[in-house]
Design an enzyme around this catalytic site. Sequence first.
Site, short mmCIF file in Angstrom:
data_model
loop_
_atom_site.label_atom_id
_atom_site.label_comp_id
_atom_site.label_asym_id
_atom_site.label_seq_id
_atom_site.Cartn_x
_atom_site.Cartn_y
_atom_site.Cartn_z
N VAL A 1 0.89 -1.17 0.00
CA VAL A 1 0.00 0.00 0.00
C VAL A 1 0.93 1.22 0.00
O VAL A 1 1.93 1.23 0.73
CB VAL A 1 -0.90 0.04 1.26
CG1 VAL A 1 -1.92 1.16 1.15
CG2 VAL A 1 -1.61 -1.28 1.47
N SER A 2 0.60 2.23 -0.79
CA SER A 2 1.53 3.34 -0.98
C SER A 2 1.99 3.93 0.36
O SER A 2 3.18 4.15 0.58
CB SER A 2 0.91 4.42 -1.86
OG SER A 2 -0.24 4.94 -1.24
N ASP A 3 1.05 4.19 1.27
CA ASP A 3 1.47 4.84 2.51
C ASP A 3 2.08 3.86 3.51
O ASP A 3 2.85 4.26 4.38
CB ASP A 3 0.35 5.67 3.15
CG ASP A 3 -0.90 4.89 3.40
OD1 ASP A 3 -0.98 3.72 3.00
OD2 ASP A 3 -1.85 5.46 3.98
N CYS A 4 1.77 2.59 3.37
CA CYS A 4 2.41 1.62 4.28
C CYS A 4 3.89 1.48 3.92
O CYS A 4 4.74 1.40 4.80
CB CYS A 4 1.71 0.27 4.20
SG CYS A 4 -0.01 0.36 4.66
N GLU B 1 5.55 4.84 5.26
CA GLU B 1 5.75 4.98 6.72
C GLU B 1 6.81 4.01 7.22
O GLU B 1 7.64 4.36 8.06
CB GLU B 1 4.43 4.77 7.48
CG GLU B 1 3.33 5.78 7.15
CD GLU B 1 3.67 7.25 7.46
OE1 GLU B 1 4.69 7.51 8.13
OE2 GLU B 1 2.93 8.14 6.99
#
Length: 748
Positions: A475-478, A481
């Site tokens: 997932v892009s934000d996973c 982060e």
Amino acid sequence: MARKQANGASAASNGYSKKRSSVDSDDHDAKRPRLQESTDKTRWRLRSKGGRHTWHYLEDDEAAKEWPQSYADKYYLGMPLELPELPKATNPLDAVRNGLTFFEKLQLPEGHWGCEYGGPMFLLPGVVIARYVTGNPVPWYYATEIKNYLFARANPVDGGWGLHIEGESTMLGTTLNYTTLRLVGVEADHPVMVKARATMHKMGGAIYAPHWSKFWLTVLGVMKWDIVNPVPPELWLLPDWVPIAPWRWWIHMRQVFLPMSYLWSKKWQAEETDLIRELRKELFVEDWNMIDWAGNRNTIHPNDNYHPKSAFLNTVNWLLVNIWNPVFRTKYLVEKAEEWASELIKMEDENTDYSDLAPVNAAMNTVCCYARDGPGAYSVRRHVERLDEALWVNAEGMLCNGTNGVQCWDTAFAIQAIMDAGLTTDPRWRPMLIKSLEFLEDQQIRENAKHHEKGYRHPRKGAWAFSNKDQGYAVSDCVSEALKSVIILQKTPGFPTLIDDQRIFDAVDTMLTYQNPSGACSSYETPRAGQWMEVLNAAEVFGNIMVEYEYPECTTAVLTTLSLFKKHWPNHRTDEINTFITRAVKWIKGNQKPHGGWYGSWGICFTYATMFALESLASVGEMYETSKYAKKGCDFLISKQREDGGWSESYKACETGEYIEHPTGSQVVMTAWALIGLIKAKYPHLEPIKKGIKLLMDRQQPNGEWLQEAIEGVFNKSCMISYPNYKFVFPLKAMGLFATRYPDEKVV
Ligand code: LAN
């Protein structure tokens, strides 16, 4: 090893190894779990292996003695921890230290954190129904705690269940959870059931349930397939260039549509049992034999009709039922479609070792494997085992998590909180940080999915998933982060380089695949079709589910990490990264609402997304004094600060698109989000910030923890989901940021 034995004992006693050939009525009673008032909470243990979580009930005294309960187990179960009071914090940094002292106790031996990830009320029924119809009923201790959880979560007024724990009663929640309770052994005349049934009947009975509920109840044999709107697997045969081809849908939708379409096409139903016959009497207002199934395909209660089907979809459904199915759906076509759907299901199962994208499709795939491979098949047994990884036990009982955990996501934020407090070099927190880094190292996905192209998967080499690498969906934000946390730690003197440059580049290369032409990022993939696809949204209960959308949270997370990466590796794909950053910044500015906030799709709501937006703008040097966007964002947050210094947003904001306050007042998590945004943007007036920090400090308990308040997360606009670790990681981050930025400021 003691722990191994204990787990072995538990696995043998939970009945997985028993192969059941069918669900026939003869041994039906024998299969009803022995329900008890409650289990003995001191016997539950959470086991984490390779980032996979499973709960074990140790019936054997010896095993229980050999595998003592940890603080984390006790905490999740709501048992007293009896931790000593910590010296009262008189400044934010001490409050961070106290918070970390508590949070450290919850870190699992593998270096990450576990948590209940509940909220949605339509997940557990899928798991329980899948187990029931495949002849793998839940063991008595699951049954007992499922009963307790659902009893606790019944609406106190009308006795029904909602789409999510804070929502009003719906037919989706009420029909499915009522059925679940019956499957786990609760009798129909139990007062809780009588009350729920009365509500269900008042709402019109199960024919008013939405599509997903009709699907599951039909698989169970309580309804007939004619009441389920068509789910034709033929769509999978469409060439890829066709604009509505399912590979273009949002990953969750196509992975749910896939097994649904297989079972719909097969018209597969569980064998009839006494219980199923009883449910046919209990769930409906009318005589079951007289129900006009086909005539009620579109009957739906208003509480469930969040996204009414489009006129276009209704017409398509009519054409499918009345013309396509009887005339054009030839045997040859059906066989081809089922065969390809089955292959896609296999690919999903193999890519994830049967854990699947989320428990929704995992439960459906389990039934597909049973229908296709037969009762004793490895595919069915492995599925049943892996379904357990989404089950969670808390003080109320057993629930189903939205995913198989929040492992990588929460670990990344925990590291960032410590970093923002300037404590990464403090030896006191080193063991916790090293373990976290080791976990992220272990969980980095090293290769694209096995069936990458054929299975329509997005690249994932070098990425992190939200939960663990077995699930393996980037997932892009996973990715962002996790990578941010890895960079932060590995660039801190004294920390080992567990992930070499090449692996960091792999992560960045995958992140760069996520930008859309607009400059924004979506969640799992770049959009493969436009919003117009919502005309095919058949689920009724959710909005914005058919395709990928552009999310400020995802875009800002990637931006912040790329800005950090660039500082350390200025020569890697420099031009592409610079272009990415410029376009992302432009999109973020354009996505700001006229009031100055950003709309959040994964956390509640404007407060959440505004924090990410301000942090990302700050990462490219745009702050209150230098950027009108950052200034407007800060002014928006300040305009929502409450008298007591806190912030408070209700999930209603996600549904309506307007900032709405939570009736219970200021929330620790939202207060932290707002403060992080303000501090990152260098909001120049300290008084409001100090007031907010004081609220966080005042709410901290003597042992360093914060208590659970209102729900924090959301998806698909209408369904809420809990992020219990947010009450730790974000207050810690906010107070830590404050302490490092303003070391001489007094708050109390
Ligand atoms: C999640 C959880 C994590 C979340 C974030 C990483 C926070 C977000 O920034 C991107 C989207 C993502 C990965 C996300 C997507 C949708 C999920 C998987 C969930 C909210 C958890 C449960 C939900 C899933 C769709 C539930 C099943 C329901 C269906 C409608 C199929």
